[in-house]
Design a protein around this motif. Sequence first.
Motif, short mmCIF file in Angstrom:
data_model
loop_
_atom_site.label_atom_id
_atom_site.label_comp_id
_atom_site.label_asym_id
_atom_site.label_seq_id
_atom_site.Cartn_x
_atom_site.Cartn_y
_atom_site.Cartn_z
N ALA A 25 0.80 -1.20 0.05
CA ALA A 25 0.11 0.08 -0.11
C ALA A 25 0.95 1.32 0.09
O ALA A 25 0.38 2.21 -0.31
CB ALA A 25 -1.06 -0.05 1.13
N HIS A 26 2.14 1.00 0.30
CA HIS A 26 3.15 2.24 0.26
C HIS A 26 2.70 3.27 -0.95
O HIS A 26 2.79 2.59 -2.25
CB HIS A 26 4.26 1.90 0.63
CG HIS A 26 5.47 3.20 0.64
ND1 HIS A 26 5.52 3.95 1.63
CD2 HIS A 26 6.30 3.70 -0.15
CE1 HIS A 26 6.59 4.93 1.73
NE2 HIS A 26 6.85 4.65 0.58
N PRO A 27 2.62 4.38 -0.93
CA PRO A 27 2.93 5.38 0.17
C PRO A 27 1.66 5.76 0.87
O PRO A 27 1.72 6.55 1.79
CB PRO A 27 3.61 6.61 -0.57
CG PRO A 27 2.88 6.68 -1.83
CD PRO A 27 2.77 5.20 -2.41
N HIS A 28 0.64 5.10 0.65
CA HIS A 28 -0.62 5.36 1.35
C HIS A 28 -0.74 4.44 2.71
O HIS A 28 -0.06 3.49 2.48
CB HIS A 28 -1.89 4.85 0.44
CG HIS A 28 -1.86 5.59 -0.87
ND1 HIS A 28 -2.05 7.05 -1.02
CD2 HIS A 28 -1.59 5.15 -2.24
CE1 HIS A 28 -2.14 7.53 -2.21
NE2 HIS A 28 -1.81 6.33 -2.99
N PRO A 29 -1.40 5.05 3.44
CA PRO A 29 -1.57 4.26 4.92
C PRO A 29 -2.43 2.90 4.66
O PRO A 29 -3.28 2.81 3.83
CB PRO A 29 -2.17 5.39 5.85
CG PRO A 29 -2.80 6.26 4.85
CD PRO A 29 -2.23 6.38 3.50
N LEU A 30 -2.13 2.18 5.75
CA LEU A 30 -3.08 0.94 5.97
C LEU A 30 -4.03 1.10 6.86
O LEU A 30 -3.70 1.52 7.87
CB LEU A 30 -2.17 -0.27 6.18
CG LEU A 30 -2.81 -1.76 5.88
CD1 LEU A 30 -3.23 -1.97 4.34
CD2 LEU A 30 -1.86 -3.00 6.48
N GLY A 31 -5.29 0.49 6.47
CA GLY A 31 -6.32 0.69 7.36
C GLY A 31 -6.49 -0.63 8.43
O GLY A 31 -5.14 -1.31 8.44
N GLU A 32 -7.21 -0.65 9.30
CA GLU A 32 -7.59 -1.57 10.41
C GLU A 32 -7.61 -3.15 9.66
O GLU A 32 -8.19 -3.37 8.66
CB GLU A 32 -8.68 -1.25 11.32
CG GLU A 32 -9.86 -1.34 10.56
CD GLU A 32 -11.01 -0.98 11.39
OE1 GLU A 32 -10.79 -0.90 12.64
OE2 GLU A 32 -11.88 -0.81 11.00
N HIS A 33 -7.40 -4.07 10.54
CA HIS A 33 -7.73 -5.38 10.19
C HIS A 33 -9.12 -5.64 10.13
O HIS A 33 -9.75 -5.71 11.36
CB HIS A 33 -6.92 -6.33 11.23
CG HIS A 33 -6.73 -7.65 10.79
ND1 HIS A 33 -7.66 -8.44 11.71
CD2 HIS A 33 -6.42 -8.51 9.87
CE1 HIS A 33 -7.60 -9.73 10.94
NE2 HIS A 33 -6.67 -9.86 9.91
N LEU A 34 -9.43 -6.26 9.07
CA LEU A 34 -11.11 -6.44 9.02
C LEU A 34 -11.46 -7.80 9.21
O LEU A 34 -12.60 -8.11 9.23
CB LEU A 34 -11.45 -5.89 7.47
CG LEU A 34 -11.44 -4.63 6.94
CD1 LEU A 34 -11.46 -4.40 5.71
CD2 LEU A 34 -11.92 -3.63 8.05
N GLY A 35 -10.51 -8.98 9.47
CA GLY A 35 -10.83 -10.18 9.79
C GLY A 35 -10.27 -11.15 8.62
O GLY A 35 -9.25 -10.69 7.93
#
Length: 256
Positions: A25-35
Amino acid sequence: MRSRTPDRLCAEAVELARDAAAQAAHPHPLGEHLGMVAEGERLVTHFFASEMPGYAGWRWGVTVARASRARYATVDEVALTPGPGALLAPDWVPWSERLRPGDLGPGDLLPAEGDDPRLEPGFGAGDPVSVDDDEDGERPERGTVRDVAGELGLGRSRVLSLQGLREAADRWDEEFGAATQMAQAAPASCVSCGFLLPLAGSLRQAFGVCGNEFAPADGRVVSLAYGCGAHSEAAEAPKHQAPPPPVIDEMGADPL
């Protein structure tokens, strides 16, 4: 067939999957773990929310696997996949169905299909047609239906079919027909207007072309039941009234 029970080591490899997704995903941030979901024996996919602009509802899927009797899991695949509520591109539609009036520009070509229901065979083709011998007994040069049709102005291989005529009439009547707001407020219809140019063929009984440069339909095909305020026989426009004479104050004086 997917296993309903995920492998324990693969299910616990959240941080391993997160690092792999963060690199992708770099350079964009990564979201939370969805499952996660078990893809098979010792095969689990972890999902993380995507924060990339324009990818609303998408998620990063990281598939981790573990070899038989291995004590650790490894990354097998990383991919950006749409989620249940992802923003997706519309279904692909053939160009012939995407085309809209006005899309054709200079230099563009729009060939009609051979089985276009709007067209039917015209008078531009045929077998050679023989003619009678002349007075000297010599046979004159043979002509064809195409040659004769060309001389009569009928040299088109295809012409509008009944369906094509109906579709054209529906379009013209919808834009410049009796049901339009302009026609409802008109003093008279186009059938009695001197600016109307008649059409040729079967459609002349219902349509014509407007030739008034000040009319909203100038140069357009109009229904004979259409009308506007620029009708040639409209009521005479009110004449311009002269303004009243100026009032002069003769009792007072203006200060200088």
